[in-house]
Design a protein around this motif. Structure first.
Motif, PDB file in Angstrom:
ATOM      1  N   ALA A 158      41.276  45.967  43.578  1.00 22.83           N
ATOM      2  CA  ALA A 158      40.498  46.272  44.783  1.00 22.83           C
ATOM      3  C   ALA A 158      41.310  45.972  46.029  1.00 22.83           C
ATOM      4  O   ALA A 158      42.324  45.282  45.989  1.00 22.83           O
ATOM      5  N   GLU A 159      40.839  46.494  47.140  1.00 20.62           N
ATOM      6  CA  GLU A 159      41.493  46.233  48.408  1.00 20.62           C
ATOM      7  C   GLU A 159      41.037  44.887  48.975  1.00 20.62           C
ATOM      8  O   GLU A 159      39.862  44.550  48.906  1.00 20.62           O
ATOM      9  N   GLY A 160      41.971  44.131  49.505  1.00 22.04           N
ATOM     10  CA  GLY A 160      41.645  42.852  50.126  1.00 22.04           C
ATOM     11  C   GLY A 160      42.236  41.679  49.370  1.00 22.04           C
ATOM     12  O   GLY A 160      42.948  41.841  48.384  1.00 22.04           O
ATOM     13  N   VAL A 161      41.922  40.491  49.839  1.00 22.35           N
ATOM     14  CA  VAL A 161      42.402  39.262  49.206  1.00 22.35           C
ATOM     15  C   VAL A 161      41.480  38.914  48.039  1.00 22.35           C
ATOM     16  O   VAL A 161      40.269  38.849  48.198  1.00 22.35           O
ATOM     17  N   LEU A 162      42.058  38.695  46.871  1.00 18.02           N
ATOM     18  CA  LEU A 162      41.267  38.478  45.661  1.00 18.02           C
ATOM     19  C   LEU A 162      41.251  37.014  45.231  1.00 18.02           C
ATOM     20  O   LEU A 162      40.657  36.689  44.207  1.00 18.02           O
ATOM     21  N   THR A 163      41.902  36.162  45.991  1.00 14.17           N
ATOM     22  CA  THR A 163      42.057  34.762  45.616  1.00 14.17           C
ATOM     23  C   THR A 163      41.580  33.850  46.742  1.00 14.17           C
ATOM     24  O   THR A 163      41.288  34.305  47.853  1.00 14.17           O
ATOM     25  N   LYS A 164      41.557  32.561  46.439  1.00 17.88           N
ATOM     26  CA  LYS A 164      41.199  31.586  47.470  1.00 17.88           C
ATOM     27  C   LYS A 164      42.271  31.530  48.555  1.00 17.88           C
ATOM     28  O   LYS A 164      41.959  31.456  49.743  1.00 17.88           O
ATOM     29  N   ALA A 165      43.539  31.539  48.133  1.00 18.53           N
ATOM     30  CA  ALA A 165      44.638  31.520  49.102  1.00 18.53           C
ATOM     31  C   ALA A 165      44.778  32.888  49.751  1.00 18.53           C
ATOM     32  O   ALA A 165      44.564  33.920  49.101  1.00 18.53           O
TER      33      ALA A 165
END
Length: 309
Positions: A158-165
């Motif tokens: 998916a588009e975007g940040v996938l993690t906590k960091a």
């Protein structure tokens, strides 16, 4: 940028909707992708027939629970008769094939005589050319080639940040440099990945694959060749004109481990045109190690869920 969880990954790729009597076959190479595709096909009501490529599959036990048969690369001439014998109507190419068939060792058969021109043409065109020629050749013989993302749509990044960091401001220079380098080598059909540190590309993927690329970056870090430079990013993207039904860029838990060992801050992949294998484990491992995983918008080419079949 807001963090996204794996449960919110966009899955706009259409699930399989096959005519009655359809049967899905999987040409299985190495890695976890064939396992995930086989499970996804079975869950959707299409028990798969798995073709285990000899010397390539490393998760045989998990794949052998399905109806299966082994095939040597040099026996590729018997592939079409095998598919017809098992009434395969749709075929998925899944997993890594590390070597190409040796032309002089190809097993002679009448079926082979029909495909030798295709094989020779494909080998001359490089990896992506090979996949395109193979797909066209199979479809000309009545077998529809489908992508792994059509069987297991939740593998799509998916588009975007996938993690906590999340990427820091300085990481974006590395992301941009790595993306430009990965696109450049992709246009030459060399590889799909690059590593950037300190705002410039320091290593490009070659025949050794992403694992070898990360090993080289680790050695560069250890030898002091990039002394004083911290962090860095692995970027993977589809090649321009990529055959989207096979060999899509992918990452998994081992990629995360190797990126961390190389001292990198994170991984960026092309959203909608890359796969995240063993997704929950991959993201959990990245979170545990403090790495970011980012899905970049595919700016110039359609995402795989828009391409249909």
């Amino acid at each position: 940028m807001a963090t996204m969880s794996m449960t919110k990954i966009e899955t706009a790729a259409a699930r399989l909707d096959l005519p009655p009597g359809s049967r899905v076959g999987i040409i299985a190479g190495g890695g976890s992708l064939p396992v995930e595709v086989a499970a996804g096909s079975a869950e959707q009501g299409y028990p798969p027939f798995v073709i285990l490529m000899e010397g390539e599959v490393d998760r045989i036990a998990e794949l052998s629970r399905y109806d299966h048969e082994s095939l040597a690369l040099e026996g590729i001439g018997s592939l079409v008769p095998l598919l017809r014998r098992h009434r395969i109507t749709h075929l998925v190419l899944a997993g890594e094939i590390k070597r190409r068939p040796r032309l002089l060792a190809l097993r002679p058969s009448l079926s082979l005589l029909a495909v030798i021109p295709l094989v020779v043409m494909a080998l001359a065109r490089g990896d992506d050319g090979l996949l395109k020629v193979l797909a066209r050749g199979l479809e000309a013989r009545g077998v529809k080639v489908v992508g792994a993302h059509e069987v297991v749509p939740n593998l799509v990044a998916a588009e975007g940040v996938l993690t906590k960091a999340e990427p820091r401001k300085l990481d974006w220079r590395d992301i941009e440099a790595g993306l430009a380098a990965a696109k450049a080598i992709g246009a030459l059909d060399v590889g799909q990945a690059a590593i950037a540190v300190g705002g410039r590309a320091i290593a490009l993927e070659g025949i050794e694959g992403t694992a070898g690329l990360l090993d080289r970056a680790k050695l560069l870090r250890g030898h002091g060749r990039i002394a004083g430079k911290t962090r860095g990013v692995l970027v993977k993207c589809a090649k321009p004109g990529q055959e989207l039904r096979a060999d899509l860029p992918s990452i998994g838990p081992q990629t995360v481990e190797a990126a961390h060992a190389a001292g990198l801050a994170g991984i960026a992949v092309e959203a909608g045109r890359s796969l995240i294998l063993e997704g929950p484990e991959t993201i959990a491992r990245a979170n545990a190690l403090g790495l970011f995983v980012l899905g970049l918008r595919a700016a110039t080419e359609p995402r795989i869920w828009l391409t249909g079949h």
